[in-house]
Design a protein around this motif. Structure first.
Motif, mmCIF file in Angstrom:
data_model
loop_
_atom_site.group_PDB
_atom_site.id
_atom_site.type_symbol
_atom_site.label_atom_id
_atom_site.label_comp_id
_atom_site.label_asym_id
_atom_site.label_seq_id
_atom_site.Cartn_x
_atom_site.Cartn_y
_atom_site.Cartn_z
ATOM 1 N N ALA A 144 0.825 -1.204 0.000
ATOM 2 C CA ALA A 144 0.000 0.000 0.000
ATOM 3 C C ALA A 144 0.862 1.258 0.000
ATOM 4 N N THR A 145 0.372 2.296 -0.651
ATOM 5 C CA THR A 145 1.103 3.560 -0.687
ATOM 6 C C THR A 145 1.016 4.301 0.638
ATOM 7 N N TRP A 146 0.023 3.959 1.456
ATOM 8 C CA TRP A 146 -0.125 4.561 2.780
ATOM 9 C C TRP A 146 -0.627 3.498 3.743
ATOM 10 N N THR A 147 -0.072 3.500 4.941
ATOM 11 C CA THR A 147 -0.602 2.677 6.029
ATOM 12 C C THR A 147 -0.523 3.498 7.307
ATOM 13 N N PRO A 148 -1.390 3.194 8.271
ATOM 14 C CA PRO A 148 -1.276 3.870 9.564
ATOM 15 C C PRO A 148 0.043 3.500 10.245
ATOM 16 N N ALA A 149 0.373 4.230 11.281
ATOM 17 C CA ALA A 149 1.603 3.962 12.028
ATOM 18 C C ALA A 149 1.588 2.570 12.651
ATOM 19 N N ARG A 150 0.407 2.074 12.996
ATOM 20 C CA ARG A 150 0.291 0.751 13.616
ATOM 21 C C ARG A 150 -0.759 -0.063 12.865
ATOM 22 N N VAL A 151 -0.359 -1.241 12.423
ATOM 23 C CA VAL A 151 -1.264 -2.178 11.749
ATOM 24 C C VAL A 151 -1.241 -3.488 12.520
ATOM 25 N N VAL A 152 -2.424 -3.909 12.956
ATOM 26 C CA VAL A 152 -2.576 -5.145 13.714
ATOM 27 C C VAL A 152 -3.379 -6.133 12.880
ATOM 28 N N PHE A 153 -2.866 -7.346 12.764
ATOM 29 C CA PHE A 153 -3.628 -8.445 12.182
ATOM 30 C C PHE A 153 -4.103 -9.270 13.368
ATOM 31 N N CYS A 154 -5.390 -9.185 13.643
ATOM 32 C CA CYS A 154 -5.974 -9.818 14.828
ATOM 33 C C CYS A 154 -6.574 -11.160 14.420
ATOM 34 N N THR A 155 -6.057 -12.218 14.979
ATOM 35 C CA THR A 155 -6.478 -13.563 14.600
ATOM 36 C C THR A 155 -7.348 -14.193 15.679
ATOM 37 N N PHE A 156 -8.035 -15.260 15.283
ATOM 38 C CA PHE A 156 -9.005 -15.890 16.180
ATOM 39 C C PHE A 156 -8.617 -17.293 16.600
ATOM 40 N N GLY A 157 -7.458 -17.757 16.236
ATOM 41 C CA GLY A 157 -7.058 -19.103 16.637
ATOM 42 C C GLY A 157 -5.620 -19.373 16.252
ATOM 43 N N GLY A 158 -5.099 -20.476 16.758
ATOM 44 C CA GLY A 158 -3.705 -20.827 16.543
ATOM 45 C C GLY A 158 -3.329 -21.026 15.088
ATOM 46 N N THR A 159 -4.204 -21.648 14.309
ATOM 47 C CA THR A 159 -3.906 -21.885 12.886
ATOM 48 C C THR A 159 -3.760 -20.553 12.150
ATOM 49 N N MET A 160 -4.698 -19.629 12.404
ATOM 50 C CA MET A 160 -4.652 -18.332 11.734
ATOM 51 C C MET A 160 -3.447 -17.521 12.204
ATOM 52 N N THR A 161 -3.162 -17.579 13.493
ATOM 53 C CA THR A 161 -2.028 -16.855 14.034
ATOM 54 C C THR A 161 -0.733 -17.337 13.389
ATOM 55 N N ALA A 162 -0.579 -18.636 13.263
ATOM 56 C CA ALA A 162 0.617 -19.209 12.627
ATOM 57 C C ALA A 162 0.699 -18.796 11.156
ATOM 58 N N ALA A 163 -0.423 -18.796 10.465
ATOM 59 C CA ALA A 163 -0.431 -18.419 9.045
ATOM 60 C C ALA A 163 0.011 -16.970 8.874
ATOM 61 N N TYR A 164 -0.502 -16.084 9.718
ATOM 62 C CA TYR A 164 -0.113 -14.674 9.625
ATOM 63 C C TYR A 164 1.351 -14.480 10.012
ATOM 64 N N ALA A 165 1.791 -15.145 11.064
ATOM 65 C CA ALA A 165 3.195 -15.020 11.476
ATOM 66 C C ALA A 165 4.133 -15.496 10.367
ATOM 67 N N ALA A 166 3.778 -16.598 9.715
ATOM 68 C CA ALA A 166 4.609 -17.116 8.616
ATOM 69 C C ALA A 166 4.633 -16.136 7.448
ATOM 70 N N SER A 167 3.483 -15.582 7.090
ATOM 71 C CA SER A 167 3.434 -14.622 5.983
ATOM 72 C C SER A 167 4.195 -13.356 6.304
ATOM 73 N N LEU A 168 4.133 -12.932 7.552
ATOM 74 C CA LEU A 168 4.809 -11.718 7.963
ATOM 75 C C LEU A 168 6.326 -11.887 7.907
ATOM 76 N N SER A 169 6.804 -13.075 8.202
ATOM 77 C CA SER A 169 8.254 -13.307 8.222
ATOM 78 C C SER A 169 8.818 -13.640 6.845
ATOM 79 N N SER A 170 7.974 -13.831 5.856
ATOM 80 C CA SER A 170 8.494 -14.172 4.509
ATOM 81 C C SER A 170 8.663 -12.957 3.644
#
Length: 170
Positions: A144-170
């Motif tokens: 994105a050309t603009w993002t807020p100073a803080r962006v939170v990806f809020c997950t609802f379970g362990g599978t989703m949390t792991a998926a977001y963490a993996a995507s964030l680190s790649s």
């Protein structure tokens, strides 16, 4: 750009805006949508009813976004977006999901939002695969050309949390 992955109840987060994974009517539903409506109180439903219908029963088409106040939530705004239902990737699901994130960021920028929390749009009842949903979310917000100073990806379970963490680190 600081991104966070937090496994939590999105309705409790102290951010300027939370994103609601809504349905096209914007009148509440299950999952995160129902939780946000319950936590915000009846004024949210009234505000959503005031959003004009594009066609009967549709206030926000898939891929678009609308904004309301947060009412009883800690967040000042609720940005409602409608993600695509997963049909195997053959119906422009990736483009529609990316559009959700882009349109939410546009509304956030227009309102001077400095922090935003996204749920895992389309990854619940709409059936979008967790890894693919996380990849689209992270890639779209990173690009994105603009993002807020803080962006939170809020997950609802362990599978989703792991998926977001993996995507964030790649």
């Amino acid at each position: 750009m600081p991104f966070e992955v937090i496994q939590a109840d999105i309705t409790t987060l102290a951010v300027d805006a939370i994103v609601n994974a809504a349905n096209e009517s914007l009148l509440g539903g299950g999952g995160v949508d129902g939780a946000i409506h319950r936590a915000a109180g009846p004024a949210l439903l009234a505000a959503c009813r005031d959003i004009p219908e594009i066609r009967p029963g549709v206030r926000c088409p898939t891929g678009e976004a609308r904004v309301t106040p947060g009412f009883a939530l800690p967040a000042r705004f609720v940005i409602h977006t409608v993600g695509p239902v997963w049909h195997g990737g053959e119906r422009a699901e990736e483009e529609l999901l990316a559009s959700c994130y882009g349109n939410c960021l546009k509304l956030a920028q227009e309102r001077g939002v400095e922090s935003i929390a996204f749920p895992a749009i389309s990854a619940g009842i709409y059936g979008y695969p967790a890894d693919a949903a996380a990849r689209v979310a992270i890639q779209t917000v990173r690009a994105a050309t603009w993002t807020p100073a803080r962006v939170v990806f809020c997950t609802f379970g362990g599978t989703m949390t792991a998926a977001y963490a993996a995507s964030l680190s790649s």
